[in-house]
Structures are given as C-alpha cells and as structure tokens.
Design a protein around this motif. Sequence first.
Motif, PDB file in Angstrom:
ATOM      1  N   SER A 135     -13.413  22.594   2.147  1.00  0.00           N
ATOM      2  CA  SER A 135     -13.917  22.656   3.525  1.00  0.00           C
ATOM      3  C   SER A 135     -12.939  23.384   4.447  1.00  0.00           C
ATOM      4  O   SER A 135     -11.755  23.043   4.518  1.00  0.00           O
ATOM      5  N   SER A 192     -17.992  27.758   6.786  1.00  0.00           N
ATOM      6  CA  SER A 192     -18.975  27.536   7.848  1.00  0.00           C
ATOM      7  C   SER A 192     -19.854  28.779   8.006  1.00  0.00           C
ATOM      8  O   SER A 192     -20.676  28.838   8.902  1.00  0.00           O
ATOM      9  N   LEU A 221     -18.804  22.440   2.675  1.00  0.00           N
ATOM     10  CA  LEU A 221     -18.956  23.078   3.982  1.00  0.00           C
ATOM     11  C   LEU A 221     -17.916  22.557   4.966  1.00  0.00           C
ATOM     12  O   LEU A 221     -17.393  21.449   4.817  1.00  0.00           O
ATOM     13  N   TYR A 250     -25.582  23.395  12.029  1.00  0.00           N
ATOM     14  CA  TYR A 250     -25.037  22.863  10.775  1.00  0.00           C
ATOM     15  C   TYR A 250     -26.152  22.595   9.766  1.00  0.00           C
ATOM     16  O   TYR A 250     -26.058  22.991   8.599  1.00  0.00           O
ATOM     17  N   VAL A 291     -26.734  24.280   6.053  1.00  0.00           N
ATOM     18  CA  VAL A 291     -26.944  23.547   4.790  1.00  0.00           C
ATOM     19  C   VAL A 291     -28.190  24.104   4.092  1.00  0.00           C
ATOM     20  O   VAL A 291     -28.166  24.455   2.902  1.00  0.00           O
ATOM     21  N   ALA A 345     -22.006  18.925   1.741  1.00  0.00           N
ATOM     22  CA  ALA A 345     -21.802  18.866   3.194  1.00  0.00           C
ATOM     23  C   ALA A 345     -20.600  17.972   3.481  1.00  0.00           C
ATOM     24  O   ALA A 345     -20.170  17.200   2.617  1.00  0.00           O
ATOM     25  N   SER A 346     -20.075  18.073   4.684  1.00  0.00           N
ATOM     26  CA  SER A 346     -18.888  17.285   5.008  1.00  0.00           C
ATOM     27  C   SER A 346     -18.970  16.759   6.437  1.00  0.00           C
ATOM     28  O   SER A 346     -19.339  17.495   7.355  1.00  0.00           O
ATOM     29  N   ILE A 405     -28.787  15.491   7.000  1.00  0.00           N
ATOM     30  CA  ILE A 405     -28.029  16.406   6.134  1.00  0.00           C
ATOM     31  C   ILE A 405     -28.603  16.364   4.713  1.00  0.00           C
ATOM     32  O   ILE A 405     -28.766  17.391   4.056  1.00  0.00           O
ATOM     33  N   ALA A 431     -28.476  19.100   1.223  1.00  0.00           N
ATOM     34  CA  ALA A 431     -27.104  18.992   0.697  1.00  0.00           C
ATOM     35  C   ALA A 431     -27.107  18.348  -0.685  1.00  0.00           C
ATOM     36  O   ALA A 431     -27.864  17.406  -0.937  1.00  0.00           O
ATOM     37  N   LEU A 445     -22.461  14.503  -0.178  1.00  0.00           N
ATOM     38  CA  LEU A 445     -21.771  14.420   1.114  1.00  0.00           C
ATOM     39  C   LEU A 445     -20.312  14.031   0.886  1.00  0.00           C
ATOM     40  O   LEU A 445     -20.034  13.043   0.200  1.00  0.00           O
TER      41      LEU A 445
END
Length: 325
Positions: free
Chosen positions: A21, A26, A44, A84, A88, A101-102, A118, A123, A126
Amino acid sequence: MSRINTRYLGLELESPVIAGSSNFTSRLESIVEAEAAGAGAVVLKSLFEEQIVSMAHSMSSRETYPEADDYLQYYTRTNSVETYLDLVARARKSVRIPVIASINCFSPKGWIDFALEIEKAGASALEVNIFFMPVDKHQSSADSEAVYFKIIDNLRKKLTIPISVKIGLRFSNLLNFAWQMNNHGASGIVMFNRFYEPDFDINNLNVVPASVLSNPVEQRYVLRWVGMLSSQDTKLDISATTGVYTGEDAIKYLLAGATTVQVCSALYKRGFTVITEINEAMHKWMDGKDFKTLSDFRGKLNYKNIDNPSLFERSQFMKHYSSYI
Ligand SMILES: Cc1cc2nc3c(=O)[nH]c(=O)nc-3n(C[C@H](O)[C@H](O)[C@H](O)COP(=O)(O)O)c2cc1C
C-alpha cells in the motif's frame, strides 16, 4: 524450472511479491504496471477512517466534519470515498491479480458498515491497518489490544472476504496477540507497518518527520518476529513488509516463514522493475538449491525448524555483546 506461486488469504498468487500500500497503488496505471512487472497481488493505498466518518457526517448534516483539521478537510475533498470505491472496481476489471483494499483505522465503530461497500466494489480481501496510539496511562495493554479484537469482530460480522491486519511492531507479547487475532477471524497478519516517526531538528529546535522510506537494515527486527510467529501453531498467513529491496531480502522473509512479502520503498527508489528482478532472483536461487516450490523452503529457518532456536533468544544477547571487542 521452479515455481513461485503461493496461496495467501485463500487467494491464488503467481508470485509472493505484493506491491504494498502506497501512493503508487492509488492509481490504476500503476496497478496495471505492477501486474505487468510480476506482482502477485496489489494492496491499494489506505482509505482513512477519518475519511469515511467525515463522509458519513457530511452526508447526514450536509456540512463538513467540524473536528477535522484543515489538512483532513482538504484530503477528504480531494480523495473522496467514492473515488476509492471506483478504484477498487476499475482495478478488479483491469487486472487478473488479487486487489486487496486497505483501511487505516484506530477505532471499532463509525466506519465498519462502510467496509461492506468495499467488498461490494469487488475487493479480493481487506487489509486493515490499525494505527491505534495508546496515549492514556490509565488504559492497560489488555484494554488497548481489545480495540484491535473489536475491530476484527465487527468487520468479521459484515464481510465475507478475507481480512488481514497490518500492525505496528511493539506489543508486549506479539505471539499471543497474533494468535488471538486469528481466533477473532483475521486470516493474515502484515508485519509491520512503518508509522510516521517524529525526528528532532536540533538547529531549528523543531520536530520534523523522519524519512518516509525504509532502509534495508530495518528488515532484521521483522525477520526475527516473522521467524518466531511462523513457528507457532496458528493459521495466520504472514506477509512481511519492511526493507524488501532484492531477491535476497524476499528469500530471507520466506525462509523465516512468510507467505508473501510486500514492497513499497523499493518501488519509489527503483520503480516496478524491482518486482521483476526479485522474482527472477528467487527463481535463480531456487533452481540453484533445487527447490521446486516455495513450500520446499518456506519457514526452513524459523524458530521451530533451526537446530539451535536459542539464536532467536535472549542468551544470544550476552554472547553477542560480550564477545564484541
Ligand atoms: C509514501 C508511502 C505511502 C504509504 N502509504 C501507506 C498506506 O496508505 N497504507 C499502508 O498500510 N501503508 C502505507 N505505507 C507503508 C508501506 O505499505 C510499507 O508497509 C512500509 O513502507 C514498509 O515497507 P517498505 O520497507 O517496502 O517501504 C506507505 C509507505 C510509503 C513510503
């Protein structure tokens, strides 16, 4: 020819090297570039809890979030939560590798429902980056750790995708903490985050930010704890992050028992080709040692598997320092 595919958080990865990340992840173009360079997955850039809470607040009151400072207000406007979710979704359509995803968070409420958005955006998993800073002397270690467990409990109730937890490197008993994380439903642990660190400018008598990029020597502390944790009887997949610059660095973490490694600072310093180089170096080393798959050597040098586990322990401290002249 050796194979470097692996299974991480139940996902199939062609390589254990993940683009970690950062601001690179991004942008869709960079994610596509990471895949082309041979990354096994991409994490991400984190969405911040404050962004989610701020969005929820402005949607209900149609005002901006009053407690947010100027930077947060600016950041929230320019990095919207919708952007965001869109990233994704677009990333999932554009690459075959898993898109993790983060979220960077510090509390177990106010934002959890949003994690479902998300998941719905597509995604693959996570990664929760928990940056909880205990600043209250009345809060015990157990109380602090309970915050982490509550976050995982609450997320686990909402999500079906796997959850990994990215943590900082100071815990009283990391092995117990990680084991409990697993019991609360985390599938993986990312060791470790590099938090913002203040430094002092003694000429101007200021507090200034320390370097944001890592140094390869920082990997030693991580190596010890990956080696200790991977020897424990947990089902947590370990992703090692900090100081991965070369194939040798990645191999060391795998020998310690990591399932995957994440690269970040090296991308800033050398670009995405570093991932290709790490993959090639791993193949070359494995072929030289006649290792066919990663499981032929993963964890071979962890605490449980070496002949002399005291090499990880306190007794080395005395020996190490007493014999140094
Ligand atoms: C510019 C920059 C931005 C980062 N942003 C995030 C982030 O949004 N979320 C996160 O979990 N980690 C973030 N990180 C931390 C990295 O993912 C990584 O864990 C850390 O830098 C250690 O790995 P490295 O030694 O390969 O840099 C960031 C790191 C850098 C250098």
